[in-house]
Design a protein around this motif. Structure first.
Motif, PDB file in Angstrom:
ATOM      1  N   ARG A 171      24.455  15.250 -61.793  1.00  0.00           N
ATOM      2  CA  ARG A 171      25.393  14.634 -62.731  1.00  0.00           C
ATOM      3  C   ARG A 171      25.936  15.695 -63.682  1.00  0.00           C
ATOM      4  O   ARG A 171      26.018  15.486 -64.884  1.00  0.00           O
ATOM      5  CB  ARG A 171      24.680  13.560 -63.557  1.00  0.00           C
ATOM      6  N   ARG A 172      26.285  16.852 -63.169  1.00  0.00           N
ATOM      7  CA  ARG A 172      26.749  17.937 -64.046  1.00  0.00           C
ATOM      8  C   ARG A 172      28.242  17.813 -64.322  1.00  0.00           C
ATOM      9  O   ARG A 172      29.015  17.455 -63.449  1.00  0.00           O
ATOM     10  CB  ARG A 172      26.454  19.299 -63.403  1.00  0.00           C
ATOM     11  N   VAL A 173      28.614  18.167 -65.565  1.00  0.00           N
ATOM     12  CA  VAL A 173      30.007  18.049 -65.989  1.00  0.00           C
ATOM     13  C   VAL A 173      30.451  19.381 -66.590  1.00  0.00           C
ATOM     14  O   VAL A 173      29.657  20.074 -67.226  1.00  0.00           O
ATOM     15  CB  VAL A 173      30.177  16.929 -67.037  1.00  0.00           C
ATOM     16  N   GLY A 174      31.715  19.724 -66.404  1.00  0.00           N
ATOM     17  CA  GLY A 174      32.300  20.898 -67.051  1.00  0.00           C
ATOM     18  C   GLY A 174      31.632  22.191 -66.630  1.00  0.00           C
ATOM     19  O   GLY A 174      31.410  22.449 -65.441  1.00  0.00           O
ATOM     20  N   ASP A 175      31.283  23.011 -67.638  1.00  0.00           N
ATOM     21  CA  ASP A 175      30.707  24.331 -67.357  1.00  0.00           C
ATOM     22  C   ASP A 175      29.404  24.244 -66.589  1.00  0.00           C
ATOM     23  O   ASP A 175      29.062  25.134 -65.822  1.00  0.00           O
ATOM     24  CB  ASP A 175      30.479  25.089 -68.675  1.00  0.00           C
ATOM     25  N   TYR A 176      28.635  23.168 -66.793  1.00  0.00           N
ATOM     26  CA  TYR A 176      27.354  23.021 -66.103  1.00  0.00           C
ATOM     27  C   TYR A 176      27.534  22.864 -64.593  1.00  0.00           C
ATOM     28  O   TYR A 176      26.623  23.149 -63.820  1.00  0.00           O
ATOM     29  CB  TYR A 176      26.591  21.801 -66.636  1.00  0.00           C
ATOM     30  N   ALA A 177      28.699  22.400 -64.162  1.00  0.00           N
ATOM     31  CA  ALA A 177      28.908  22.105 -62.741  1.00  0.00           C
ATOM     32  C   ALA A 177      29.483  23.285 -61.964  1.00  0.00           C
ATOM     33  O   ALA A 177      29.491  23.271 -60.737  1.00  0.00           O
ATOM     34  CB  ALA A 177      29.838  20.899 -62.593  1.00  0.00           C
ATOM     35  N   GLN A 183      24.908   3.761 -61.132  1.00  0.00           N
ATOM     36  CA  GLN A 183      25.427   4.286 -59.866  1.00  0.00           C
ATOM     37  C   GLN A 183      26.948   4.336 -59.890  1.00  0.00           C
ATOM     38  O   GLN A 183      27.565   5.286 -59.395  1.00  0.00           O
ATOM     39  CB  GLN A 183      24.952   3.435 -58.686  1.00  0.00           C
ATOM     40  N   ARG A 184      27.547   3.350 -60.521  1.00  0.00           N
ATOM     41  CA  ARG A 184      29.012   3.297 -60.547  1.00  0.00           C
ATOM     42  C   ARG A 184      29.602   4.476 -61.305  1.00  0.00           C
ATOM     43  O   ARG A 184      30.591   5.076 -60.870  1.00  0.00           O
ATOM     44  CB  ARG A 184      29.468   1.974 -61.155  1.00  0.00           C
ATOM     45  N   VAL A 185      29.015   4.830 -62.455  1.00  0.00           N
ATOM     46  CA  VAL A 185      29.570   5.953 -63.206  1.00  0.00           C
ATOM     47  C   VAL A 185      29.387   7.259 -62.444  1.00  0.00           C
ATOM     48  O   VAL A 185      30.269   8.126 -62.451  1.00  0.00           O
ATOM     49  CB  VAL A 185      28.948   6.045 -64.617  1.00  0.00           C
ATOM     50  N   ASN A 186      28.282   7.407 -61.753  1.00  0.00           N
ATOM     51  CA  ASN A 186      28.084   8.610 -60.939  1.00  0.00           C
ATOM     52  C   ASN A 186      29.126   8.697 -59.829  1.00  0.00           C
ATOM     53  O   ASN A 186      29.654   9.781 -59.537  1.00  0.00           O
ATOM     54  CB  ASN A 186      26.680   8.624 -60.334  1.00  0.00           C
ATOM     55  N   CYS A 187      29.429   7.558 -59.214  1.00  0.00           N
ATOM     56  CA  CYS A 187      30.418   7.555 -58.137  1.00  0.00           C
ATOM     57  C   CYS A 187      31.817   7.859 -58.673  1.00  0.00           C
ATOM     58  O   CYS A 187      32.589   8.602 -58.042  1.00  0.00           O
ATOM     59  CB  CYS A 187      30.399   6.205 -57.416  1.00  0.00           C
ATOM     60  N   LEU A 188      32.157   7.313 -59.822  1.00  0.00           N
ATOM     61  CA  LEU A 188      33.453   7.629 -60.426  1.00  0.00           C
ATOM     62  C   LEU A 188      33.551   9.109 -60.766  1.00  0.00           C
ATOM     63  O   LEU A 188      34.598   9.740 -60.576  1.00  0.00           O
ATOM     64  CB  LEU A 188      33.662   6.783 -61.687  1.00  0.00           C
ATOM     65  N   HIS A 189      32.458   9.654 -61.255  1.00  0.00           N
ATOM     66  CA  HIS A 189      32.390  11.083 -61.559  1.00  0.00           C
ATOM     67  C   HIS A 189      32.734  11.905 -60.326  1.00  0.00           C
ATOM     68  O   HIS A 189      33.601  12.798 -60.367  1.00  0.00           O
ATOM     69  CB  HIS A 189      30.981  11.401 -62.060  1.00  0.00           C
ATOM     70  N   TRP A 190      32.120  11.595 -59.188  1.00  0.00           N
ATOM     71  CA  TRP A 190      32.343  12.405 -57.986  1.00  0.00           C
ATOM     72  C   TRP A 190      33.686  12.123 -57.328  1.00  0.00           C
ATOM     73  O   TRP A 190      34.271  12.995 -56.693  1.00  0.00           O
ATOM     74  CB  TRP A 190      31.190  12.203 -56.997  1.00  0.00           C
ATOM     75  N   SER A 191      34.188  10.911 -57.503  1.00  0.00           N
ATOM     76  CA  SER A 191      35.535  10.628 -57.013  1.00  0.00           C
ATOM     77  C   SER A 191      36.549  11.504 -57.740  1.00  0.00           C
ATOM     78  O   SER A 191      37.436  12.115 -57.123  1.00  0.00           O
ATOM     79  CB  SER A 191      35.871   9.148 -57.227  1.00  0.00           C
ATOM     80  N   LEU A 192      36.410  11.587 -59.057  1.00  0.00           N
ATOM     81  CA  LEU A 192      37.307  12.417 -59.865  1.00  0.00           C
ATOM     82  C   LEU A 192      37.141  13.897 -59.508  1.00  0.00           C
ATOM     83  O   LEU A 192      38.133  14.623 -59.337  1.00  0.00           O
ATOM     84  CB  LEU A 192      37.006  12.184 -61.345  1.00  0.00           C
ATOM     85  N   ASP A 193      35.902  14.327 -59.385  1.00  0.00           N
ATOM     86  CA  ASP A 193      35.643  15.741 -59.091  1.00  0.00           C
ATOM     87  C   ASP A 193      36.266  16.168 -57.762  1.00  0.00           C
ATOM     88  O   ASP A 193      36.930  17.212 -57.678  1.00  0.00           O
ATOM     89  CB  ASP A 193      34.125  15.984 -59.063  1.00  0.00           C
ATOM     90  N   LEU A 194      36.050  15.368 -56.727  1.00  0.00           N
ATOM     91  CA  LEU A 194      36.580  15.732 -55.406  1.00  0.00           C
ATOM     92  C   LEU A 194      38.107  15.708 -55.400  1.00  0.00           C
ATOM     93  O   LEU A 194      38.747  16.573 -54.784  1.00  0.00           O
ATOM     94  CB  LEU A 194      36.029  14.775 -54.348  1.00  0.00           C
ATOM     95  N   SER A 195      38.702  14.744 -56.077  1.00  0.00           N
ATOM     96  CA  SER A 195      40.166  14.688 -56.139  1.00  0.00           C
ATOM     97  C   SER A 195      40.722  15.932 -56.824  1.00  0.00           C
ATOM     98  O   SER A 195      41.715  16.525 -56.367  1.00  0.00           O
ATOM     99  CB  SER A 195      40.616  13.430 -56.885  1.00  0.00           C
ATOM    100  N   GLU A 207      31.964  11.565 -71.220  1.00  0.00           N
ATOM    101  CA  GLU A 207      31.962  13.021 -71.016  1.00  0.00           C
ATOM    102  C   GLU A 207      32.816  13.416 -69.810  1.00  0.00           C
ATOM    103  O   GLU A 207      33.557  14.400 -69.860  1.00  0.00           O
ATOM    104  CB  GLU A 207      30.530  13.525 -70.819  1.00  0.00           C
ATOM    105  N   VAL A 208      32.730  12.644 -68.728  1.00  0.00           N
ATOM    106  CA  VAL A 208      33.561  12.924 -67.551  1.00  0.00           C
ATOM    107  C   VAL A 208      35.038  12.788 -67.913  1.00  0.00           C
ATOM    108  O   VAL A 208      35.869  13.629 -67.548  1.00  0.00           O
ATOM    109  CB  VAL A 208      33.184  11.982 -66.390  1.00  0.00           C
ATOM    110  N   LEU A 209      35.368  11.744 -68.647  1.00  0.00           N
ATOM    111  CA  LEU A 209      36.750  11.529 -69.059  1.00  0.00           C
ATOM    112  C   LEU A 209      37.231  12.657 -69.982  1.00  0.00           C
ATOM    113  O   LEU A 209      38.337  13.191 -69.811  1.00  0.00           O
ATOM    114  CB  LEU A 209      36.874  10.181 -69.774  1.00  0.00           C
ATOM    115  N   ALA A 210      36.381  13.044 -70.947  1.00  0.00           N
ATOM    116  CA  ALA A 210      36.754  14.101 -71.897  1.00  0.00           C
ATOM    117  C   ALA A 210      36.932  15.438 -71.198  1.00  0.00           C
ATOM    118  O   ALA A 210      37.811  16.227 -71.562  1.00  0.00           O
ATOM    119  CB  ALA A 210      35.685  14.214 -72.984  1.00  0.00           C
ATOM    120  N   SER A 211      36.127  15.686 -70.189  1.00  0.00           N
ATOM    121  CA  SER A 211      36.238  16.941 -69.459  1.00  0.00           C
ATOM    122  C   SER A 211      37.529  17.014 -68.657  1.00  0.00           C
ATOM    123  O   SER A 211      38.112  18.088 -68.490  1.00  0.00           O
ATOM    124  CB  SER A 211      35.026  17.102 -68.521  1.00  0.00           C
ATOM    125  N   ASP A 212      38.007  15.850 -68.194  1.00  0.00           N
ATOM    126  CA  ASP A 212      39.200  15.840 -67.344  1.00  0.00           C
ATOM    127  C   ASP A 212      40.483  15.629 -68.145  1.00  0.00           C
ATOM    128  O   ASP A 212      41.515  16.247 -67.855  1.00  0.00           O
ATOM    129  CB  ASP A 212      39.074  14.739 -66.291  1.00  0.00           C
TER     130      ASP A 212
END
Length: 569
Positions: free
Chosen positions: A58-64, A147-159, A199-204
């Motif tokens: 579940r890493r975001v931004g610089d951590y990922a 689980q839903r927030v994790n999936c949204l996170h990875w959907s955004l990341d892959l896109s 955090e995912v939203l703020a990073s994007d």
């Protein structure tokens, strides 16, 4: 290693579809595939199972940026499960690819296409879009919010990774809705869901119009200092370069811990004050650092509310007496002292210590999972292990402290019995102690007086005399080895010799390892008794016979052990 056929069977695809009709949790899907592999002896099901068993970060931004998303769930020095992606056999990758094209469930589509994207198999854009769409479907479904927030996170990341900006933008509204719904729950506002969504939203999209409101709501919903700190961390990422706003957030961060400390008592009050002090130091807020530090210093040991544990050890009658006789029956005092400092030290043999520490980790693994704060006699936290090397040192010191507690009465009796048996004069003691070239007459004289004081039960005098001479002896040994490095004046810092801890580290290769461990654990180790430093700074109220005996034994070892560069054990 038996490998599967790459073309998936119809039975496997049908089984997977039946599983996914009621389940979206990857680990549960993996477990059901494991059952099929076992019940039907289905090799393909067994290898497909591994795809669902990877942990997904579940890493975001610089951590990922520098960390792979998929990791093993079980790791030892020799084994990892599942296999690192780079080690997955080609036949297994081919099976995953075939199942990805034939399956219809969102869970399998998300997991398999994501794995294939990370493995750089085939059309990466196709895999990324397929995985992102499946993740979005799960993220906007009715499953568990975490689980839903994790999936949204990875959907955004892959896109974003394939520059599919329209696909990424589809995730923003579900993230807002998920965070808002969690924050609206009065009894359980789900910080793991809401803060991760924010955090995912703020990073994007740092300038998203609803972001500021969500962060303000989070500050209210999560008054706990650590959760407030997480919220402030996100807020700080949005105002980089704006010094005045950063300073305001930094002060609020520290003040949150100070306010929480005022509502608490005992150890938790101290922990929050210490956190406030560390943050104030990081942020350079001198006034808040002073407030936190004054609060910490005002607390007494009794106020911490710690529980004292004790244990009783019974020795067989005559065992200690026989041990003492082993030394008193020597021909001379010099022979007896040489025998004493040649045997195992009060902290025990190092190989035995390692075995004890390993056994403790195996029999009580939870011990190694918790961070330990080492507290001084003034009730203030002294040190916490921060590296793997320090954690190993800490485990060894823990075992050594137990051994030393059991052994120190024996060492005290041995020294007292030797003085009674041989009745040496001060001059005779000086002759024995000063027999080596590196021991000056003044040093031998002081230690001789300390032994006399010890025998007269003047323990504080014995320790006060001996402790400075330990540094004298360590320094003298290094001089004879040609390794002492005097630090010349640098600016306003005066020239000085290294401190005792540094000298003992430099001596380590030239001392018996067990005795080197004793000297450090007893005298200067932050994980041991740290007796020299506690004494020097006035935190030892009463000096007992056991402490005096160990201090003298430390000095005798440095005085009577030959100085040899090849003395490494």
């Amino acid at each position: 290693m038996e490998l599967p056929e790459p073309n998936s069977s119809d039975e496997l695809i049908a089984e997977l579809a039946e599983i996914e009709a009621n389940e979206t949790e990857w680990l549960v899907i993996g477990e059901k595939l494991r059952q099929r592999a076992s019940d039907a002896n289905d090799l393909q099901a067994g290898w497909l199972m591994t795809a669902f068993d990877y942990s997904l970060a579940r890493r975001v931004g610089d951590y990922a940026k520098n960390a792979p998303p998929f990791g093993a769930n079980f790791v030892t020095d020799q084994f990892a499960y599942p296999l690192p992606l780079g080690q997955v056999p080609a036949e297994v990758v081919a099976l995953w690819s075939d199942v990805a094209e034939r399956s219809t469930g969102d869970a399998s589509q998300a997991r398999l296409h994501h794995l294939l994207f990370e493995l750089r198999q085939g059309n990466r854009g196709h895999h990324a879009r397929a995985a992102a769409a499946a993740y979005l479907a799960i993220g906007t479904g009715t499953g568990e919010r975490i689980q839903r927030v994790n999936c949204l996170h990875w959907s955004l990341d892959l896109s974003r990774r394939i520059k599919d900006n329209p696909g990424a933008e589809l995730v923003h509204s579900p993230l807002v809705a998920l965070a808002s719904d969690s924050l609206a729950q009065v009894d359980s506002p789900e910080p793991g869901v809401a803060l991760h969504s924010i955090e995912v939203l703020a990073s994007d999209v740092p300038r998203h119009p609803q972001l500021a409101d969500l962060l303000d709501r989070a500050r209210v919903a999560y008054p706990d200092a650590r959760l407030t700190g997480e919220t402030i961390r996100i807020q700080r990422s949005l105002v980089r370069g704006e010094d005045s706003r950063l300073t305001k957030l930094n002060r609020e961060h520290v003040l949150t811990y100070l306010a929480q400390a005022d509502q608490l008592t005992g150890l938790m009050r101290m922990v929050n004050l210490e956190d406030a002090a560390q943050l104030a130091t990081t942020y350079g807020l001198a006034d808040l650092l002073k407030t936190a530090t004054v609060g910490m210093q005002a607390m007494s040991f009794e106020e911490l509310g710690l529980k004292e544990t004790s244990y009783t050890v019974t020795f067989t009658a005559g065992v200690l007496e026989a041990q003492v006789r082993r030394y008193t029956q020597q021909s001379t005092l010099g022979d007896a002292l040489s025998l004493l400092i040649g045997d195992a030290p009060p902290t025990g043999d190092i190989e035995t210590t390692r075995a004890v520490a390993a056994h403790a980790s195996k029999s009580a693994p939870l011990i190694d999972m918790f961070t330990v704060k080492h507290i001084g006699a003034d009730a203030l936290s002294r040190y916490t292990a921060t590296t793997n090397e320090e954690r190993v040192d800490e485990k060894l010191a823990r075992a050594e402290m137990v051994h030393m507690t059991l052994a120190m009465d024996g060492f005290a009796r041995i020294l007292d019995s030797l003085m009674s048996n041989f009745t040496p004069t001060e001059d005779e003691l000086i002759e024995v102690i000063g027999s080596a070239d590196h021991v000056a007459v003044a040093t031998a004289t002081t230690i001789a007086k300390a032994l006399m004081a010890f025998h007269a039960s003047n323990y504080e005098e014995a320790v006060t005399l001996t402790m400075p001479r330990i540094e004298t002896l360590a320094r003298a040994r290094l001089v004879e080895l040609g390794e002492l490095q005097f630090r010349v004046q640098q600016g306003h810092d005066r020239g000085q010799y290294p401190q005792l801890g540094s000298m003992l580290r430099a001596l380590q290769p030239h001392l018996d390892e067990s005795w080197s461990r004793f000297l450090r654990t007893f005298l200067v180790s932050q994980f041991g008794s740290n007796f020299r430093n506690e004494l020097a700074h006035g935190f030892v109220d009463v000096v007992g016979g056991h402490q005096a005996a160990l201090t003298i034994v430390a000095a005798l070892h440095l005085a009577l052990t030959p100085v040899r560069p090849d003395a490494r054990s």
